[in-house]
Design a protein around this motif. Structure first.
Motif, PDB file in Angstrom:
ATOM      1  N   UNK A  96      -7.711   3.735   9.214  1.00  0.00           N
ATOM      2  CA  UNK A  96      -7.185   2.884   8.153  1.00  0.00           C
ATOM      3  C   UNK A  96      -5.868   2.218   8.576  1.00  0.00           C
ATOM      4  N   UNK A  97      -5.174   2.810   9.537  1.00  0.00           N
ATOM      5  CA  UNK A  97      -3.911   2.230  10.004  1.00  0.00           C
ATOM      6  C   UNK A  97      -4.129   0.810  10.533  1.00  0.00           C
ATOM      7  N   UNK A  98      -5.143   0.625  11.346  1.00  0.00           N
ATOM      8  CA  UNK A  98      -5.433  -0.702  11.885  1.00  0.00           C
ATOM      9  C   UNK A  98      -5.841  -1.688  10.804  1.00  0.00           C
ATOM     10  N   UNK A  99      -6.634  -1.224   9.851  1.00  0.00           N
ATOM     11  CA  UNK A  99      -7.045  -2.089   8.743  1.00  0.00           C
ATOM     12  C   UNK A  99      -5.840  -2.536   7.919  1.00  0.00           C
ATOM     13  N   UNK A 100      -4.922  -1.616   7.693  1.00  0.00           N
ATOM     14  CA  UNK A 100      -3.723  -1.959   6.927  1.00  0.00           C
ATOM     15  C   UNK A 100      -2.794  -2.880   7.708  1.00  0.00           C
ATOM     16  N   UNK A 101      -2.718  -2.704   9.006  1.00  0.00           N
ATOM     17  CA  UNK A 101      -1.919  -3.631   9.826  1.00  0.00           C
ATOM     18  C   UNK A 101      -2.494  -5.032   9.726  1.00  0.00           C
ATOM     19  N   UNK A 102      -3.817  -5.134   9.763  1.00  0.00           N
ATOM     20  CA  UNK A 102      -4.462  -6.450   9.617  1.00  0.00           C
ATOM     21  C   UNK A 102      -4.199  -7.063   8.251  1.00  0.00           C
ATOM     22  N   UNK A 103      -3.926  -6.226   7.254  1.00  0.00           N
ATOM     23  CA  UNK A 103      -3.624  -6.700   5.897  1.00  0.00           C
ATOM     24  C   UNK A 103      -2.128  -6.966   5.713  1.00  0.00           C
TER      25      UNK A 103
ATOM     26  N   UNK B  29     -11.687  -1.431  -0.330  1.00  0.00           N
ATOM     27  CA  UNK B  29     -10.528  -1.620  -1.210  1.00  0.00           C
ATOM     28  C   UNK B  29      -9.223  -1.735  -0.427  1.00  0.00           C
ATOM     29  N   UNK B  30      -9.319  -2.119   0.834  1.00  0.00           N
ATOM     30  CA  UNK B  30      -8.129  -2.146   1.687  1.00  0.00           C
ATOM     31  C   UNK B  30      -7.044  -3.049   1.112  1.00  0.00           C
ATOM     32  N   UNK B  31      -7.441  -4.118   0.426  1.00  0.00           N
ATOM     33  CA  UNK B  31      -6.444  -4.992  -0.187  1.00  0.00           C
ATOM     34  C   UNK B  31      -5.692  -4.285  -1.320  1.00  0.00           C
ATOM     35  N   UNK B  32      -6.380  -3.411  -2.046  1.00  0.00           N
ATOM     36  CA  UNK B  32      -5.722  -2.634  -3.103  1.00  0.00           C
ATOM     37  C   UNK B  32      -4.751  -1.622  -2.516  1.00  0.00           C
ATOM     38  N   UNK B  33      -5.133  -1.025  -1.397  1.00  0.00           N
ATOM     39  CA  UNK B  33      -4.254  -0.073  -0.714  1.00  0.00           C
ATOM     40  C   UNK B  33      -3.005  -0.812  -0.217  1.00  0.00           C
ATOM     41  N   UNK B  34      -3.209  -1.961   0.416  1.00  0.00           N
ATOM     42  CA  UNK B  34      -2.073  -2.750   0.919  1.00  0.00           C
ATOM     43  C   UNK B  34      -1.155  -3.176  -0.222  1.00  0.00           C
ATOM     44  N   UNK B  35      -1.726  -3.565  -1.344  1.00  0.00           N
ATOM     45  CA  UNK B  35      -0.918  -3.970  -2.500  1.00  0.00           C
ATOM     46  C   UNK B  35      -0.101  -2.796  -3.037  1.00  0.00           C
TER      47      UNK B  35
END
Length: 109
Positions: free
Chosen positions: A13-20, A85-91
Protein backbone atom coordinates in the motif's frame (compact mmCIF):
# COMPACT_ATOMS: atom_id res chain seq x y z
CA UNK A 1 1.84 14.59 6.63
CA UNK A 2 4.69 12.09 6.59
CA UNK A 3 3.20 8.68 7.34
CA UNK A 4 4.55 5.31 8.36
CA UNK A 5 2.72 2.01 7.99
CA UNK A 6 2.05 -0.11 11.05
CA UNK A 7 3.33 -3.68 11.12
CA UNK A 8 -0.02 -5.22 10.09
CA UNK A 9 -0.67 -2.97 7.08
CA UNK A 10 0.20 -4.53 3.70
CA UNK A 11 3.56 -3.09 2.59
CA UNK A 12 2.39 -2.76 -1.02
CA UNK A 13 0.00 0.00 0.00
CA UNK A 14 3.00 2.31 0.48
CA UNK A 15 3.61 2.48 -3.27
CA UNK A 16 -0.07 3.01 -4.01
CA UNK A 17 -0.21 5.88 -1.54
CA UNK A 18 2.94 7.45 -2.98
CA UNK A 19 1.26 7.36 -6.39
CA UNK A 20 -1.71 9.15 -4.79
CA UNK A 21 0.60 11.93 -3.58
CA UNK A 22 1.29 10.81 0.01
CA UNK A 23 4.67 10.64 1.70
CA UNK A 24 4.62 7.18 3.24
CA UNK A 25 7.14 4.54 4.27
CA UNK A 26 6.78 0.87 5.22
CA UNK A 27 7.17 -0.29 8.79
CA UNK A 28 10.86 -0.38 9.82
CA UNK A 29 12.12 -3.85 10.75
CA UNK A 30 13.91 -2.51 13.83
CA UNK A 31 10.57 -1.26 15.24
CA UNK A 32 9.00 -4.73 15.33
CA UNK A 33 7.68 -5.87 18.67
CA UNK A 34 7.25 -2.38 20.16
CA UNK A 35 4.32 -1.73 22.48
CA UNK A 36 1.65 0.60 21.10
CA UNK A 37 2.67 3.46 23.39
CA UNK A 38 6.34 3.15 22.48
CA UNK A 39 5.46 2.84 18.80
CA UNK A 40 3.47 6.09 18.83
CA UNK A 41 6.29 7.87 20.65
CA UNK A 42 8.73 6.60 18.01
CA UNK A 43 6.45 7.89 15.25
CA UNK A 44 6.22 11.29 16.91
CA UNK A 45 9.92 11.52 17.76
CA UNK A 46 11.31 10.94 14.29
CA UNK A 47 10.31 12.48 11.01
CA UNK A 48 6.84 10.90 10.92
CA UNK A 49 3.66 12.44 12.27
CA UNK A 50 1.06 9.85 11.24
CA UNK A 51 0.71 6.10 11.75
CA UNK A 52 -1.45 4.12 9.30
CA UNK A 53 -2.74 1.05 11.13
CA UNK A 54 -5.38 -1.68 11.10
CA UNK A 55 -5.44 -1.74 14.92
CA UNK A 56 -8.83 -0.25 15.83
CA UNK A 57 -7.96 -0.02 19.53
CA UNK A 58 -4.49 1.50 19.36
CA UNK A 59 -5.52 5.13 19.22
CA UNK A 60 -8.06 4.86 22.02
CA UNK A 61 -5.53 3.31 24.40
CA UNK A 62 -2.89 6.02 23.97
CA UNK A 63 -2.49 9.78 24.36
CA UNK A 64 -1.90 10.87 20.77
CA UNK A 65 -1.25 14.51 21.64
CA UNK A 66 1.49 13.56 24.11
CA UNK A 67 2.94 11.12 21.54
CA UNK A 68 2.96 13.84 18.87
CA UNK A 69 1.19 11.57 16.41
CA UNK A 70 -1.93 11.23 14.34
CA UNK A 71 -3.45 7.83 13.60
CA UNK A 72 -5.40 6.73 10.54
CA UNK A 73 -7.18 3.41 11.02
CA UNK A 74 -7.97 1.10 8.12
CA UNK A 75 -10.98 -1.12 8.75
CA UNK A 76 -9.53 -3.81 6.48
CA UNK A 77 -6.07 -5.15 5.76
CA UNK A 78 -7.18 -6.80 2.50
CA UNK A 79 -4.95 -5.39 -0.25
CA UNK A 80 -7.56 -5.80 -3.01
CA UNK A 81 -10.12 -3.86 -0.95
CA UNK A 82 -7.55 -1.18 -0.10
CA UNK A 83 -6.69 -0.70 -3.78
CA UNK A 84 -10.36 0.14 -4.40
CA UNK A 85 -10.38 2.87 -1.75
CA UNK A 86 -6.83 4.17 -2.00
CA UNK A 87 -8.13 7.68 -2.66
CA UNK A 88 -10.09 7.56 0.62
CA UNK A 89 -6.98 6.41 2.48
CA UNK A 90 -4.92 9.23 0.91
CA UNK A 91 -7.61 11.77 1.82
CA UNK A 92 -7.68 10.56 5.44
CA UNK A 93 -3.90 10.95 5.66
CA UNK A 94 -4.16 14.41 4.11
CA UNK A 95 -6.72 15.46 6.72
CA UNK A 96 -4.96 13.91 9.71
CA UNK A 97 -3.85 16.19 12.52
CA UNK A 98 -1.65 15.49 15.54
CA UNK A 99 -3.76 14.04 18.33
CA UNK A 100 -6.58 12.84 16.08
CA UNK A 101 -7.84 9.49 14.83
CA UNK A 102 -9.21 9.08 11.31
CA UNK A 103 -11.16 6.03 10.20
CA UNK A 104 -11.17 4.75 6.63
CA UNK A 105 -14.10 2.49 5.73
CA UNK A 106 -13.41 -0.93 4.24
CA UNK A 107 -15.44 -0.09 1.12
CA UNK A 108 -17.28 2.79 -0.51
CA UNK A 109 -20.68 1.44 0.61
Amino acid sequence: MKTILDEGVPRKIAGLLRNAGCTVDPFPNDWKGQTNGRLLRLVGSVEYSCLLTCDKNLAHQQNLVAAGSAVVVLLTHDLAALKEIIDLVAAAIGQAQIGTVGLVPSSRT
